[in-house]
Write a protein that holds these residues in place. Sequence first.
Motif, PDB file in Angstrom:
ATOM      1  N   SER A  34       0.847  -1.193   0.000  1.00 45.81           N
ATOM      2  CA  SER A  34       0.000   0.000   0.000  1.00 45.81           C
ATOM      3  C   SER A  34       0.880   1.239   0.000  1.00 45.81           C
ATOM      4  O   SER A  34       2.096   1.164   0.207  1.00 45.81           O
ATOM      5  CB  SER A  34      -0.923   0.009   1.221  1.00 45.81           C
ATOM      6  N   CYS A  35       0.276   2.384  -0.235  1.00 46.36           N
ATOM      7  CA  CYS A  35       1.009   3.645  -0.226  1.00 46.36           C
ATOM      8  C   CYS A  35       1.414   4.008   1.203  1.00 46.36           C
ATOM      9  O   CYS A  35       0.741   3.639   2.171  1.00 46.36           O
ATOM     10  CB  CYS A  35       0.129   4.762  -0.779  1.00 46.36           C
ATOM     11  N   GLU A  36       2.490   4.743   1.318  1.00 37.76           N
ATOM     12  CA  GLU A  36       2.838   5.312   2.614  1.00 37.76           C
ATOM     13  C   GLU A  36       1.733   6.275   3.027  1.00 37.76           C
ATOM     14  O   GLU A  36       1.250   7.064   2.224  1.00 37.76           O
ATOM     15  CB  GLU A  36       4.170   6.055   2.531  1.00 37.76           C
ATOM     16  N   GLY A  37       1.319   6.200   4.268  1.00 35.31           N
ATOM     17  CA  GLY A  37       0.241   7.062   4.734  1.00 35.31           C
ATOM     18  C   GLY A  37      -1.138   6.460   4.573  1.00 35.31           C
ATOM     19  O   GLY A  37      -2.139   7.130   4.865  1.00 35.31           O
ATOM     20  N   ASP A  38      -1.207   5.214   4.132  1.00 31.52           N
ATOM     21  CA  ASP A  38      -2.489   4.515   4.056  1.00 31.52           C
ATOM     22  C   ASP A  38      -3.076   4.405   5.469  1.00 31.52           C
ATOM     23  O   ASP A  38      -2.414   3.960   6.392  1.00 31.52           O
ATOM     24  CB  ASP A  38      -2.270   3.130   3.441  1.00 31.52           C
ATOM     25  N   THR A  39      -4.335   4.822   5.622  1.00 29.58           N
ATOM     26  CA  THR A  39      -4.987   4.802   6.936  1.00 29.58           C
ATOM     27  C   THR A  39      -6.323   4.096   6.824  1.00 29.58           C
ATOM     28  O   THR A  39      -7.287   4.656   6.288  1.00 29.58           O
ATOM     29  CB  THR A  39      -5.208   6.230   7.470  1.00 29.58           C
ATOM     30  N   SER A  40      -6.397   2.861   7.318  1.00 29.73           N
ATOM     31  CA  SER A  40      -7.637   2.093   7.244  1.00 29.73           C
ATOM     32  C   SER A  40      -8.614   2.543   8.324  1.00 29.73           C
ATOM     33  O   SER A  40      -8.216   2.936   9.421  1.00 29.73           O
ATOM     34  CB  SER A  40      -7.337   0.600   7.415  1.00 29.73           C
ATOM     35  N   ILE A  41      -9.899   2.481   7.988  1.00 29.56           N
ATOM     36  CA  ILE A  41     -10.950   2.815   8.954  1.00 29.56           C
ATOM     37  C   ILE A  41     -11.525   1.488   9.451  1.00 29.56           C
ATOM     38  O   ILE A  41     -12.416   0.905   8.831  1.00 29.56           O
ATOM     39  CB  ILE A  41     -12.039   3.693   8.321  1.00 29.56           C
ATOM     40  N   ILE A  42     -11.009   1.000  10.570  1.00 28.59           N
ATOM     41  CA  ILE A  42     -11.332  -0.330  11.081  1.00 28.59           C
ATOM     42  C   ILE A  42     -12.114  -0.214  12.385  1.00 28.59           C
ATOM     43  O   ILE A  42     -11.774   0.578  13.269  1.00 28.59           O
ATOM     44  CB  ILE A  42     -10.045  -1.152  11.298  1.00 28.59           C
ATOM     45  N   ASP A  43     -13.174  -1.045  12.500  1.00 24.65           N
ATOM     46  CA  ASP A  43     -13.954  -1.153  13.746  1.00 24.65           C
ATOM     47  C   ASP A  43     -14.417   0.211  14.258  1.00 24.65           C
ATOM     48  O   ASP A  43     -14.339   0.509  15.459  1.00 24.65           O
ATOM     49  CB  ASP A  43     -13.140  -1.878  14.829  1.00 24.65           C
ATOM     50  N   LEU A  44     -14.913   1.024  13.371  1.00 26.84           N
ATOM     51  CA  LEU A  44     -15.426   2.331  13.760  1.00 26.84           C
ATOM     52  C   LEU A  44     -16.743   2.159  14.516  1.00 26.84           C
ATOM     53  O   LEU A  44     -17.640   1.474  14.042  1.00 26.84           O
ATOM     54  CB  LEU A  44     -15.636   3.198  12.518  1.00 26.84           C
ATOM     55  N   PRO A  45     -16.871   2.754  15.699  1.00 29.29           N
ATOM     56  CA  PRO A  45     -18.132   2.630  16.450  1.00 29.29           C
ATOM     57  C   PRO A  45     -19.296   3.269  15.689  1.00 29.29           C
ATOM     58  O   PRO A  45     -19.087   4.137  14.833  1.00 29.29           O
ATOM     59  CB  PRO A  45     -17.847   3.392  17.753  1.00 29.29           C
ATOM     60  N   PRO A  46     -20.528   2.872  15.998  1.00 24.23           N
ATOM     61  CA  PRO A  46     -21.680   3.500  15.347  1.00 24.23           C
ATOM     62  C   PRO A  46     -21.732   4.996  15.641  1.00 24.23           C
ATOM     63  O   PRO A  46     -21.251   5.461  16.678  1.00 24.23           O
ATOM     64  CB  PRO A  46     -22.875   2.773  15.977  1.00 24.23           C
ATOM     65  N   ASN A  47     -22.314   5.735  14.708  1.00 28.09           N
ATOM     66  CA  ASN A  47     -22.554   7.171  14.882  1.00 28.09           C
ATOM     67  C   ASN A  47     -21.285   7.930  15.241  1.00 28.09           C
ATOM     68  O   ASN A  47     -21.242   8.719  16.187  1.00 28.09           O
ATOM     69  CB  ASN A  47     -23.636   7.394  15.949  1.00 28.09           C
ATOM     70  N   SER A  48     -20.237   7.668  14.483  1.00 29.18           N
ATOM     71  CA  SER A  48     -18.957   8.333  14.724  1.00 29.18           C
ATOM     72  C   SER A  48     -18.313   8.722  13.403  1.00 29.18           C
ATOM     73  O   SER A  48     -18.811   8.404  12.329  1.00 29.18           O
ATOM     74  CB  SER A  48     -18.025   7.425  15.539  1.00 29.18           C
ATOM     75  N   LYS A  49     -17.176   9.437  13.505  1.00 32.36           N
ATOM     76  CA  LYS A  49     -16.494   9.966  12.342  1.00 32.36           C
ATOM     77  C   LYS A  49     -15.035   9.528  12.340  1.00 32.36           C
ATOM     78  O   LYS A  49     -14.463   9.218  13.377  1.00 32.36           O
ATOM     79  CB  LYS A  49     -16.549  11.502  12.334  1.00 32.36           C
ATOM     80  N   ALA A  50     -14.428   9.525  11.130  1.00 40.00           N
ATOM     81  CA  ALA A  50     -13.007   9.195  11.006  1.00 40.00           C
ATOM     82  C   ALA A  50     -12.489   9.689   9.667  1.00 40.00           C
ATOM     83  O   ALA A  50     -13.259   9.963   8.746  1.00 40.00           O
ATOM     84  CB  ALA A  50     -12.779   7.683  11.135  1.00 40.00           C
ATOM     85  N   LYS A  51     -11.177   9.803   9.573  1.00 35.70           N
ATOM     86  CA  LYS A  51     -10.506  10.138   8.316  1.00 35.70           C
ATOM     87  C   LYS A  51      -9.792   8.881   7.826  1.00 35.70           C
ATOM     88  O   LYS A  51      -9.197   8.142   8.614  1.00 35.70           O
ATOM     89  CB  LYS A  51      -9.493  11.273   8.527  1.00 35.70           C
ATOM     90  N   GLY A  52      -9.843   8.639   6.518  1.00 33.60           N
ATOM     91  CA  GLY A  52      -9.211   7.450   5.951  1.00 33.60           C
ATOM     92  C   GLY A  52      -8.438   7.754   4.690  1.00 33.60           C
ATOM     93  O   GLY A  52      -8.658   8.785   4.034  1.00 33.60           O
ATOM     94  N   ALA A  53      -7.513   6.858   4.350  1.00 31.46           N
ATOM     95  CA  ALA A  53      -6.744   6.968   3.106  1.00 31.46           C
ATOM     96  C   ALA A  53      -6.489   5.545   2.616  1.00 31.46           C
ATOM     97  O   ALA A  53      -5.606   4.852   3.115  1.00 31.46           O
ATOM     98  CB  ALA A  53      -5.424   7.700   3.343  1.00 31.46           C
ATOM     99  N   THR A  54      -7.288   5.097   1.663  1.00 32.80           N
ATOM    100  CA  THR A  54      -7.250   3.729   1.168  1.00 32.80           C
ATOM    101  C   THR A  54      -6.448   3.649  -0.127  1.00 32.80           C
ATOM    102  O   THR A  54      -6.689   4.412  -1.057  1.00 32.80           O
ATOM    103  CB  THR A  54      -8.684   3.219   0.908  1.00 32.80           C
ATOM    104  N   SER A  55      -5.495   2.716  -0.192  1.00 34.25           N
ATOM    105  CA  SER A  55      -4.679   2.544  -1.391  1.00 34.25           C
ATOM    106  C   SER A  55      -5.449   1.764  -2.450  1.00 34.25           C
ATOM    107  O   SER A  55      -5.931   0.655  -2.190  1.00 34.25           O
ATOM    108  CB  SER A  55      -3.381   1.808  -1.057  1.00 34.25           C
ATOM    109  N   LEU A  56      -5.578   2.348  -3.636  1.00 34.29           N
ATOM    110  CA  LEU A  56      -6.217   1.693  -4.768  1.00 34.29           C
ATOM    111  C   LEU A  56      -5.187   1.428  -5.852  1.00 34.29           C
ATOM    112  O   LEU A  56      -4.178   2.124  -5.947  1.00 34.29           O
ATOM    113  CB  LEU A  56      -7.331   2.584  -5.328  1.00 34.29           C
ATOM    114  N   ASP A  57      -5.436   0.412  -6.689  1.00 34.54           N
ATOM    115  CA  ASP A  57      -4.549   0.055  -7.792  1.00 34.54           C
ATOM    116  C   ASP A  57      -5.272   0.402  -9.088  1.00 34.54           C
ATOM    117  O   ASP A  57      -6.118  -0.347  -9.567  1.00 34.54           O
ATOM    118  CB  ASP A  57      -4.204  -1.432  -7.732  1.00 34.54           C
ATOM    119  N   ILE A  58      -4.935   1.552  -9.672  1.00 32.83           N
ATOM    120  CA  ILE A  58      -5.704   2.100 -10.783  1.00 32.83           C
ATOM    121  C   ILE A  58      -4.952   1.938 -12.100  1.00 32.83           C
ATOM    122  O   ILE A  58      -3.823   2.414 -12.239  1.00 32.83           O
ATOM    123  CB  ILE A  58      -6.007   3.589 -10.546  1.00 32.83           C
ATOM    124  N   PRO A  59      -5.555   1.261 -13.088  1.00 32.71           N
ATOM    125  CA  PRO A  59      -4.911   1.125 -14.407  1.00 32.71           C
ATOM    126  C   PRO A  59      -5.038   2.419 -15.196  1.00 32.71           C
ATOM    127  O   PRO A  59      -6.136   2.950 -15.372  1.00 32.71           O
ATOM    128  CB  PRO A  59      -5.690  -0.018 -15.060  1.00 32.71           C
TER     129      PRO A  59
END
Length: 218
Positions: A154-179
Amino acid sequence: MKRSLFPAVAFTISALTLAGCSNDDDGGFEPAATPAEAPAEQAQETNERGAVEVDLGEPVTLTDDTGTPLITITNSRLDATGCKAVSYDDIPAFAAEGVTGEIRQIKFVADVEVGDQEYAQWLWSSDFYFTNDDSEVVQNIQVASYHDDLLGTSCEGDTSIIDLPPNSKAKGATSLDIPIGSENGGPTIIGYEVNGNRVEWRLPEGWADELGEPVFFR
């Protein structure tokens, strides 16, 4: 003649369910004093693939089948910082077709706000796909399988949004493989599916050029 977005070996549409999203009235509301006072539940407007379609960067909310907000995604953007790429020349099946370009790992960055439903991971890379104006579709997970350097990285700085509680907020950065083919400039839309609901972000013209030159694994 415009060339296909993806090499033929990468093309697939079978994994997508193209049914639209709809919100049906279950009849469970108390009757109002007059028919004019009873609000009609509105289904979200969707495109031919059943996706809510917005420009990249625009806020979007997906709802469940009762119309309750499932996830709101804002401040979406693409970021190639700390990401690498694989040339089509290093993928025998692509090179055999005579196409040129690269598969770039690119971070899909966004803020999310979720409702009552819980999921193990939001903005999971396996739930993303790419398409173009001709409705050709390829899954992100399939693109990642075409070269060993892309698998499990994955890219450096990839930030997964894992096990987020209900009714809450988060910031994420997901690595994609784009042709990104040299002759077609890559996909025009990035799609995401969760709980049978889809959102598709329209990419601006020349978006790949704005990410700068790719940095290759080798």
